[in-house]
Design a protein around this motif. Structure first.
Motif, short mmCIF file in Angstrom:
data_model
loop_
_atom_site.label_atom_id
_atom_site.label_comp_id
_atom_site.label_asym_id
_atom_site.label_seq_id
_atom_site.Cartn_x
_atom_site.Cartn_y
_atom_site.Cartn_z
N CYS A 115 -0.89 -5.23 2.93
CA CYS A 115 -1.23 -4.94 4.32
C CYS A 115 -2.63 -4.41 4.54
O CYS A 115 -3.00 -4.15 5.68
CB CYS A 115 -0.19 -4.01 4.91
SG CYS A 115 0.02 -2.59 3.86
N ALA A 116 -3.45 -4.23 3.49
CA ALA A 116 -4.87 -3.95 3.74
C ALA A 116 -5.45 -5.10 4.56
O ALA A 116 -6.42 -4.91 5.29
CB ALA A 116 -5.65 -3.80 2.45
N ALA B 2 0.82 -1.21 0.00
CA ALA B 2 0.00 0.00 0.00
C ALA B 2 0.86 1.26 0.00
O ALA B 2 0.34 2.36 0.01
CB ALA B 2 -0.92 0.00 1.21
N ARG B 3 2.17 1.11 0.01
CA ARG B 3 3.09 2.23 -0.05
C ARG B 3 3.53 2.49 -1.49
O ARG B 3 4.22 3.46 -1.76
CB ARG B 3 4.35 1.97 0.79
CG ARG B 3 4.10 1.36 2.14
CD ARG B 3 3.41 2.29 3.08
NE ARG B 3 4.19 3.48 3.31
CZ ARG B 3 3.65 4.70 3.38
NH1 ARG B 3 2.37 4.86 3.23
NH2 ARG B 3 4.40 5.74 3.62
N CYS B 4 3.22 1.54 -2.38
CA CYS B 4 3.67 1.65 -3.77
C CYS B 4 2.51 2.10 -4.66
O CYS B 4 1.35 2.06 -4.27
CB CYS B 4 4.23 0.31 -4.24
SG CYS B 4 5.76 -0.11 -3.40
N GLY C 121 8.02 -3.49 -0.25
CA GLY C 121 7.58 -2.35 0.57
C GLY C 121 6.71 -2.69 1.77
O GLY C 121 5.81 -1.94 2.10
N GLU C 122 6.98 -3.80 2.41
CA GLU C 122 6.27 -4.12 3.66
C GLU C 122 7.28 -4.58 4.70
O GLU C 122 8.35 -5.07 4.36
CB GLU C 122 5.22 -5.22 3.44
CG GLU C 122 4.03 -4.71 2.70
CD GLU C 122 2.74 -5.42 3.10
OE1 GLU C 122 2.79 -6.28 4.00
OE2 GLU C 122 1.71 -5.10 2.53
N ASN C 123 6.88 -4.44 5.96
CA ASN C 123 7.77 -4.80 7.05
C ASN C 123 7.01 -5.64 8.07
O ASN C 123 6.74 -5.19 9.18
CB ASN C 123 8.30 -3.49 7.68
CG ASN C 123 9.37 -3.73 8.72
OD1 ASN C 123 9.87 -4.85 8.85
ND2 ASN C 123 9.72 -2.70 9.47
N ASN D 9 -0.92 5.51 2.01
CA ASN D 9 -1.20 6.37 0.86
C ASN D 9 -1.81 5.64 -0.33
O ASN D 9 -2.41 6.27 -1.18
CB ASN D 9 0.05 7.14 0.44
CG ASN D 9 1.22 6.24 0.11
OD1 ASN D 9 1.25 5.08 0.50
ND2 ASN D 9 2.20 6.77 -0.59
N ASN D 10 -1.66 4.32 -0.39
CA ASN D 10 -2.29 3.64 -1.52
C ASN D 10 -2.97 2.34 -1.14
O ASN D 10 -2.93 1.36 -1.89
CB ASN D 10 -1.28 3.43 -2.65
CG ASN D 10 -1.97 3.28 -4.00
OD1 ASN D 10 -3.07 3.79 -4.20
ND2 ASN D 10 -1.36 2.54 -4.91
N VAL D 11 -3.60 2.30 0.03
CA VAL D 11 -4.35 1.08 0.40
C VAL D 11 -5.49 0.87 -0.60
O VAL D 11 -5.72 -0.23 -1.09
CB VAL D 11 -5.00 1.18 1.79
CG1 VAL D 11 -5.64 -0.14 2.17
CG2 VAL D 11 -4.01 1.58 2.83
N GLN D 12 -6.17 1.97 -0.90
CA GLN D 12 -7.31 1.84 -1.81
C GLN D 12 -6.82 1.34 -3.17
O GLN D 12 -7.38 0.40 -3.73
CB GLN D 12 -8.01 3.20 -1.96
CG GLN D 12 -9.28 3.15 -2.76
CD GLN D 12 -10.32 2.24 -2.14
OE1 GLN D 12 -10.66 2.37 -0.98
NE2 GLN D 12 -10.81 1.28 -2.90
#
Lengths: 163, 680
Positions: free
Chosen positions: B129-130, B104-106, B395-397, B329-332
């Protein structure tokens, strides 16, 4: 009339965007958000009409600029902190490097370019506003008047409904 | 030379615009952009949004793990070895031994590519991660109103006459949204906050319903009970636009405010007052976030809130709506792009033969996998069991963001291949076999979809550091190395164009248009000359028959309940100055110094009983682990509740019990005990 920096305590969400913004602009934050139960107070120089700091400064380092902001001329400041002592809000602080009194100058550099002080520019909830007092109050009065109209219309509708 | 480039904030899901100020190509600060949904305003994270870009910790070269730690390798070598290893694992164990965490960060383009790679490799094991934030929303709204997204726009908020803010603290998670909320209050709207904690949002509320964590359904049902009993529902709306009201009446019958008081701890009188205020306002908005969704009954919680809005007719009209507020910023967009195991882009089910064949045709293959894949928690479990062999994480942790940290670490260590593509060497990347350096938001282009379905273009302001590359470039290289068909994208716009073909909601959202219209376009946007859709469900719902489904749900207690050994309820929250796993925000000196260390909120009564002073060190212990931090004695939490910000690794404590439908873990409720350590 000149613009002033207004703080509306009823709108501060204690997010400290103003502090971070001020620090980005000046290296030190001249505004501090104090958080209490149910309310927060963002506090900075109020650029008072009757500014005791100007009165008391022995070297006349503190003066009012063309926009009405109370600013310190670094070259004249001797670091005696009389200004801090007399300030009702204890605003002037010690610059750790220059060891002189420093305070909010309402973002003098930004104002020169026609931009608002950064704390007011970013404040997400308009708890800090840089505006002309009369214009600000006029806007507020107009909004209140609109609310009265809305309430009146609602009352008329309700009457019609029951009538 | 000083320049100003239009930027898009990389933090929460609000979608704020600002200028990135650069000097000779280096980012030196931000400047308010006059416009955008934020109207120039920013929160502290937005103000500090360029701070991490040139941090010395940025990854600059691909890394490969050896016996002596990480060594730098070339991009060609890294991509070749990763592709070979992925194909080898697929050959040996089958495609479902592969898993992909998207981000969701990309950008939309990057999420689109990663799920495309997964699917072309033959697996639907792709998620992001949603799953940990709004999976419940996606499931709950899909079943009730047919579209898993915010129904209205931010501009609807000031037009509402009541705001029901449930399990959500916008003052800290979306400070700029508070702008709209306070404007609603100025216009006379009543604000009702439902939260176990007295948050800063409660400062601005008319009513605070301080419920016991995990008892949301009992409260929502009791409110509906009152609304039905007092006949305050919107009869016309229910008759014309919904189905299932009769079943709801039967279910909520037993949820009298007095019955709900016993479960929730909220006084019956207050429940009654809140219900009447909500139903009689005429125009209402329901907003929620993680406090509602991260439960074993997460999907049911969302259905209950949707029911509540539906019976009052608060959907599809001005000043009304269902507002799940997005945290990243980009979950949707990541959801829209199908970084989800059960759908293709645009929420087209993988099990739908016709839609699957159409997507396959565009991608140049015969068919695609039709079996829904594994979700994030299921992939972690499969890795722990040795069934999942390779995991590609973009892009996930998860070591910090997922519940039950020890279990996550054990699972990741069990993999034959772990690839992490990121901007910093995160806790997760430290365990990887390969680490690929990615470009951050200001260093690349692409589209991002904010909370109100607003798709905006992210313009490039600066070059990435070292050899870091935009994620879409890395994925294009990987796709080619894997021998996948049609992976010859020469620029990001090629991918945007393909999205308009595949995802029906995005059909008219071209890159040219987004670059021209800086404010972006709200989906659905079926054609290039369509203005976009600020409000959903205006005439019909996105369900097959166009009617909303009122789905009654029963209260079920959380997975863990306090006992003698673990007498407290632990819940987690977010704070305004730090962001999620700290990767970006804690690399800003201004943020780090103000929001510096972990703490745990504890009530004065509990603190007194245990002899704990404010600021003293305590240890919190759950069935999964222990965590040390400072005690913050505050009346903001009720007796029996311990609340911790999760940014500093508190997920070592949290429960990984899942909602059966949404597979979201119950991050918001765990039982714990508190031990006094002493010292400050």
């Amino acid at each position: 009339m000149e613009k002033k920096l207004f703080i509306n305590l009823g709108r501060c969400i204690a997010c400290r965007a103003c502090e971070v913004a001020c620090e980005k602009e000046h290296g030190i934050s001249f505004i501090t958000v104090y958080e209490f139960r149910d309310i927060a107070v963002p506090l900075n120089c109020r650029h008072c009409e009757k500014a005791p700091c100007i009165e008391v400064c022995p070297t006349k380092a503190i003066y009012r600029d063309e926009d009405g902001a109370v600013v310190i001329d670094e070259s004249k400041c001797i670091g005696c902190y009389m200004c801090s002592a007399v300030c009702p809000y204890a605003i002037p602080i010690v610059d750790p490097i220059k060891e002189l009194a420093v305070k909010c100058d309402l973002c003098a550099e930004r104002r020169k370019e026609g931009r608002d002080p950064l704390c007011a520019a970013v404040c997400p909830t308009d708890a800090i506003i840089y505006a002309d007092l009369n214009e600000l109050m006029e806007e507020k009065r107009r909004r209140k008047a609109e609310r009265i109209v809305e309430a009146q219309r609602k009352a008329v509708e309700t009457l019609a409904y029951f009538g | 030379m000083e320049e100003f480039k239009i930027g898009l904030c990389p933090y929460c899901g609000m979608g704020c615009r600002f200028y990135i100020k650069t000097l000779n190509g280096q980012p030196i600060g931000i400047e308010p952009y006059p416009g955008g949904v934020n109207e120039g305003k920013l929160c502290p994270k937005g103000v500090a949004a360029v701070d991490f870009l040139r941090h010395e910790d940025r990854l600059k070269k691909p890394l490969k793990r050896t016996e002596n730690g990480f060594v730098e390798i070339s991009w060609e070598q890294a991509i070749k070895e990763i592709a070979e290893k992925l194909l080898e694992i697929r050959e040996k164990y089958g495609p479902d031994a592969l898993g992909f965490f998207s981000s969701a960060r990309c950008s939309n383009e990057e999420n689109y590519l990663l799920q495309k790679i997964a699917r072309l490799l033959g697996t639907n094991n792709v998620d992001h991660c949603a799953r940990l934030c709004h999976a419940s929303t996606v499931v709950g709204l899909a079943q009730t109103v047919g579209a898993a997204a915010q129904s209205g726009s931010y501009t609807d908020i000031p037009k509402a006459k009541v705001l029901l803010i449930w399990g959500y603290n916008p003052s800290e998670t979306h400070p700029v949204l508070m702008r709209y909320i306070l404007r609603a209050r100025d216009n006379g709207a009543k604000i009702i906050v439902v939260d176990p904690r007295k948050t800063r949002t409660v400062w601005f509320a008319d009513m605070h319903l301080q419920l016991k964590p995990g008892t949301d359904i009992a409260l929502a049902n009791a409110m509906m009970h009152v609304i039905i009993e007092e006949r305050l529902y919107d009869r016309e709306f229910i008759m014309n636009r919904t189905k299932g009201f009769e079943k709801l009446i039967a279910v909520v019958q037993k949820y009298t405010p007095e019955y709900a008081e016993k479960i929730t701890g909220v006084p019956a009188k207050l429940i009654r007052e809140a219900a009447i205020t909500f139903a009689t306002a005429g125009r209402g908005i329901v907003m929620w976030a993680m406090g509602l969704t991260q439960h074993v009954t997460g999907a049911a919680n969302v259905k209950a809130l949707a029911d509540l809005a539906l019976i009052c007719g608060y959907v599809g009209r001005e000043g009304t709506g269902l507002f799940p507020m997005r945290g990243q910023n980009n979950v949707q967009g990541a959801c829209d792009m199908a970084a989800l195991p059960n759908v293709f882009p645009g929420y087209q089910k993988v099990t739908d033969d016709e839609k699957r064949k159409r997507v396959a045709e565009i991608w140049g293959v015969e068919d695609l996998p039709s079996k829904p894949g594994l979700t994030i928690p299921e992939m972690i479990d499969a890795a722990a069991k040795g069934e999942l062999k390779a995991l590609y994480i973009m892009g996930e942790n998860p070591i910090v963001s997922d519940p039950n940290t020890e279990h996550v670490i054990e699972a990741l260590k069990n993999l034959e291949l772990l690839v992490v593509q990121d901007i910093f060497l995160t806790e997760t990347a430290e365990l990887a076999h390969y680490v690929l350096p990615a470009a951050a938001y200001a260093e690349k282009e692409g589209s991002f979809t904010a909370s109100e379905r607003r798709v905006q273009w992210n313009f490039k302001a600066i070059e990435p550091p070292g050899e870091a590359k935009p994620d879409w470039v890395i994925l294009t290289m990987l796709g080619k190395a894997l021998g996948l068909p049609k992976f010859d994208y020469s620029d990001v716009e090629d991918i945007t164009r393909e999205i308009t073909l595949v995802a029906p909601q995005y059909r008219g959202i071209t890159s040219e248009r987004l670059k021209r219209e800086v404010m972006g376009v709200q989906w659905p946007c079926p054609s290039e000359d369509h203005p976009g859709t600020p409000r959903l469900h205006v005439e019909r719902f996105a369900t097959p028959d166009g009617k909303a489904n009122i789905i009654p749900v029963e209260f079920k207690p959380p997975a863990e309940e306090p006992d003698e050994e673990y007498p407290f309820i632990l819940t987690t929250f977010r704070i305004v100055g730090q962001y999620h796993t700290l990767t970006m925000s804690n690399r800003s000196e201004s943020l780090k110094k103000r929001w510096s260390s972990p703490y745990a909120q504890i009530s004065p009564e509990d603190a007194k009983k245990m002899g704990i002073q404010d600021g003293e060190m305590i240890r919190i212990v759950t069935r999964r682990g222990s965590y040390t931090c400072r005690a913050a004695v505050t009346e903001d939490v009720p007796e029996g509740v311990i609340a911790v910000p999760w940014h500093w690794g508190a997920n070592i404590l949290t429960n990984d019990a899942l909602d059966p439908e949404a597979k979201i873990p119950e991050l918001k409720v765990a039982v714990c005990r508190v031990e006094k350590i002493g010292g400050c």
